[in-house]
Design a protein around this motif. Structure first.
Motif, PDB file in Angstrom:
ATOM      1  N   VAL A  74       0.844  -1.195   0.000  1.00 21.80           N
ATOM      2  CA  VAL A  74       0.000   0.000   0.000  1.00 21.80           C
ATOM      3  C   VAL A  74       0.881   1.247   0.000  1.00 21.80           C
ATOM      4  O   VAL A  74       0.598   2.216  -0.718  1.00 21.80           O
ATOM      5  N   ALA A  75       1.945   1.225   0.767  1.00 22.66           N
ATOM      6  CA  ALA A  75       2.852   2.375   0.824  1.00 22.66           C
ATOM      7  C   ALA A  75       3.547   2.600  -0.520  1.00 22.66           C
ATOM      8  O   ALA A  75       3.912   3.729  -0.847  1.00 22.66           O
ATOM      9  N   ALA A  76       3.704   1.529  -1.308  1.00 19.65           N
ATOM     10  CA  ALA A  76       4.381   1.644  -2.598  1.00 19.65           C
ATOM     11  C   ALA A  76       3.458   2.162  -3.704  1.00 19.65           C
ATOM     12  O   ALA A  76       3.921   2.476  -4.799  1.00 19.65           O
ATOM     13  N   LEU A  77       2.163   2.266  -3.418  1.00 24.44           N
ATOM     14  CA  LEU A  77       1.237   2.788  -4.421  1.00 24.44           C
ATOM     15  C   LEU A  77       1.591   4.233  -4.750  1.00 24.44           C
ATOM     16  O   LEU A  77       1.967   4.998  -3.858  1.00 24.44           O
ATOM     17  N   PRO A  78       1.458   4.602  -6.021  1.00 20.93           N
ATOM     18  CA  PRO A  78       1.761   5.999  -6.359  1.00 20.93           C
ATOM     19  C   PRO A  78       0.717   6.927  -5.745  1.00 20.93           C
ATOM     20  O   PRO A  78      -0.461   6.601  -5.660  1.00 20.93           O
ATOM     21  N   ILE A  79       1.187   8.067  -5.316  1.00 18.14           N
ATOM     22  CA  ILE A  79       0.295   9.044  -4.694  1.00 18.14           C
ATOM     23  C   ILE A  79      -0.385   9.842  -5.794  1.00 18.14           C
ATOM     24  O   ILE A  79       0.268  10.350  -6.703  1.00 18.14           O
ATOM     25  N   ALA A  80      -1.687   9.925  -5.706  1.00 16.14           N
ATOM     26  CA  ALA A  80      -2.445  10.674  -6.703  1.00 16.14           C
ATOM     27  C   ALA A  80      -2.219  12.157  -6.487  1.00 16.14           C
ATOM     28  O   ALA A  80      -2.362  12.668  -5.378  1.00 16.14           O
ATOM     29  N   GLU A  81      -1.881  12.835  -7.559  1.00 19.49           N
ATOM     30  CA  GLU A  81      -1.611  14.263  -7.465  1.00 19.49           C
ATOM     31  C   GLU A  81      -2.795  15.047  -8.000  1.00 19.49           C
ATOM     32  O   GLU A  81      -3.464  14.625  -8.923  1.00 19.49           O
ATOM     33  N   GLY A  82      -3.073  16.177  -7.412  1.00 22.12           N
ATOM     34  CA  GLY A  82      -4.076  17.063  -7.938  1.00 22.12           C
ATOM     35  C   GLY A  82      -5.439  16.952  -7.302  1.00 22.12           C
ATOM     36  O   GLY A  82      -6.325  17.700  -7.637  1.00 22.12           O
ATOM     37  N   GLY A  83      -5.650  16.017  -6.458  1.00 20.62           N
ATOM     38  CA  GLY A  83      -6.927  15.915  -5.779  1.00 20.62           C
ATOM     39  C   GLY A  83      -7.962  15.120  -6.555  1.00 20.62           C
ATOM     40  O   GLY A  83      -7.716  14.563  -7.613  1.00 20.62           O
ATOM     41  N   GLU A  84      -9.156  15.145  -5.999  1.00 19.44           N
ATOM     42  CA  GLU A  84     -10.234  14.323  -6.522  1.00 19.44           C
ATOM     43  C   GLU A  84     -10.698  14.780  -7.904  1.00 19.44           C
ATOM     44  O   GLU A  84     -11.014  13.963  -8.771  1.00 19.44           O
ATOM     45  N   GLU A  85     -10.740  16.075  -8.147  1.00 22.26           N
ATOM     46  CA  GLU A  85     -11.201  16.589  -9.438  1.00 22.26           C
ATOM     47  C   GLU A  85     -10.296  16.124 -10.572  1.00 22.26           C
ATOM     48  O   GLU A  85     -10.777  15.718 -11.631  1.00 22.26           O
ATOM     49  N   VAL A  86      -8.998  16.180 -10.361  1.00 20.48           N
ATOM     50  CA  VAL A  86      -8.038  15.749 -11.375  1.00 20.48           C
ATOM     51  C   VAL A  86      -8.189  14.247 -11.620  1.00 20.48           C
ATOM     52  O   VAL A  86      -8.143  13.789 -12.766  1.00 20.48           O
ATOM     53  N   GLN A  87      -8.382  13.497 -10.555  1.00 15.98           N
ATOM     54  CA  GLN A  87      -8.549  12.052 -10.693  1.00 15.98           C
ATOM     55  C   GLN A  87      -9.824  11.728 -11.477  1.00 15.98           C
ATOM     56  O   GLN A  87      -9.809  10.871 -12.363  1.00 15.98           O
ATOM     57  N   CYS A  88     -10.913  12.415 -11.178  1.00 21.80           N
ATOM     58  CA  CYS A  88     -12.180  12.201 -11.898  1.00 21.80           C
ATOM     59  C   CYS A  88     -12.030  12.552 -13.368  1.00 21.80           C
ATOM     60  O   CYS A  88     -12.543  11.844 -14.245  1.00 21.80           O
ATOM     61  N   LYS A  89     -11.319  13.646 -13.646  1.00 19.75           N
ATOM     62  CA  LYS A  89     -11.086  14.044 -15.031  1.00 19.75           C
ATOM     63  C   LYS A  89     -10.266  12.983 -15.754  1.00 19.75           C
ATOM     64  O   LYS A  89     -10.581  12.610 -16.888  1.00 19.75           O
ATOM     65  N   ARG A  90      -9.237  12.466 -15.104  1.00 22.99           N
ATOM     66  CA  ARG A  90      -8.378  11.425 -15.702  1.00 22.99           C
ATOM     67  C   ARG A  90      -9.185  10.150 -15.939  1.00 22.99           C
ATOM     68  O   ARG A  90      -9.038   9.497 -16.978  1.00 22.99           O
ATOM     69  N   ILE A  91     -10.036   9.796 -15.001  1.00 23.05           N
ATOM     70  CA  ILE A  91     -10.887   8.609 -15.165  1.00 23.05           C
ATOM     71  C   ILE A  91     -11.806   8.793 -16.369  1.00 23.05           C
ATOM     72  O   ILE A  91     -11.976   7.878 -17.180  1.00 23.05           O
ATOM     73  N   ALA A  92     -12.389   9.980 -16.513  1.00 23.22           N
ATOM     74  CA  ALA A  92     -13.268  10.255 -17.660  1.00 23.22           C
ATOM     75  C   ALA A  92     -12.496  10.162 -18.967  1.00 23.22           C
ATOM     76  O   ALA A  92     -12.997   9.604 -19.960  1.00 23.22           O
ATOM     77  N   GLU A  93     -11.263  10.682 -18.991  1.00 18.52           N
ATOM     78  CA  GLU A  93     -10.431  10.582 -20.189  1.00 18.52           C
ATOM     79  C   GLU A  93     -10.139   9.133 -20.534  1.00 18.52           C
ATOM     80  O   GLU A  93     -10.218   8.725 -21.695  1.00 18.52           O
ATOM     81  N   LEU A  94      -9.789   8.349 -19.530  1.00 20.95           N
ATOM     82  CA  LEU A  94      -9.484   6.935 -19.761  1.00 20.95           C
ATOM     83  C   LEU A  94     -10.719   6.169 -20.235  1.00 20.95           C
ATOM     84  O   LEU A  94     -10.622   5.299 -21.105  1.00 20.95           O
ATOM     85  N   GLN A  95     -11.881   6.495 -19.686  1.00 23.33           N
ATOM     86  CA  GLN A  95     -13.109   5.839 -20.126  1.00 23.33           C
ATOM     87  C   GLN A  95     -13.425   6.200 -21.572  1.00 23.33           C
ATOM     88  O   GLN A  95     -13.841   5.342 -22.351  1.00 23.33           O
ATOM     89  N   ALA A  96     -13.224   7.463 -21.942  1.00 19.36           N
ATOM     90  CA  ALA A  96     -13.458   7.875 -23.325  1.00 19.36           C
ATOM     91  C   ALA A  96     -12.488   7.170 -24.272  1.00 19.36           C
ATOM     92  O   ALA A  96     -12.871   6.700 -25.351  1.00 19.36           O
ATOM     93  N   GLU A  97     -11.239   7.089 -23.863  1.00 15.56           N
ATOM     94  CA  GLU A  97     -10.229   6.384 -24.660  1.00 15.56           C
ATOM     95  C   GLU A  97     -10.597   4.915 -24.802  1.00 15.56           C
ATOM     96  O   GLU A  97     -10.493   4.334 -25.886  1.00 15.56           O
TER      97      GLU A  97
END
Length: 137
Positions: A74-97
């Motif tokens: 768990v400690a080795a997991l990459p830390i998400a940068e930018g907060g929840e909004e950035v993560q949601c935006k990235r998820i939406a981009e990945l879903q569109a892709e």
């Protein structure tokens, strides 16, 4: 193996160890008198009691080791940068892709099925022609 798969495997290992530990403790626990109304349980040999007393320590150590490995993963997991909004935006981009790639794969599958149908038709025509050209023996 990626880190998520390792986490899943480690979680399964923890569950396995926990269930086996509880099951083994239930199975091997010496009998105990529940109430004075019941007769005393049969005596258990001293070496059996000593072996059963050592078993939980070994099992607990294995369980603690598995949990420590899980924590390290768990400690080795990459830390998400930018907060929840950035993560949601990235998820939406990945879903569109993913959706676009899915459509492309479906187009390729449709084209391949058409080509396969044509190849089968040509094969059947060639087989029919070969059978017509053969003279009966």
């Amino acid at each position: 193996m990626d880190i998520i798969a390792q986490l899943q495997e480690q979680a399964s290992k923890i569950a396995y160890l926990a269930f086996n530990t509880v099951g083994t403790l239930q199975r091997d626990a010496p009998p105990a008198q529940l109430s004075a109304d019941y007769p005393n349980p049969p005596a258990v040999p001293a070496e059996t009691v000593a072996a059963v007393a050592e078993q939980p320590k070994v099992m607990a150590a294995a369980l603690v080791q598995a949990v420590k490995q899980f924590d390290a993963l768990v400690a080795a997991l990459p830390i998400a940068e930018g907060g929840e909004e950035v993560q949601c935006k990235r998820i939406a981009e990945l879903q569109a892709e993913n959706e676009e790639i899915g459509k492309e794969l479906q187009r390729e599958l449709d084209a391949t099925e058409i080509e396969l149908k044509q190849v089968r038709e040509l094969f059947h025509m060639a087989a029919d022609n070969c059978l017509r050209l053969k003279s009966p023996s």
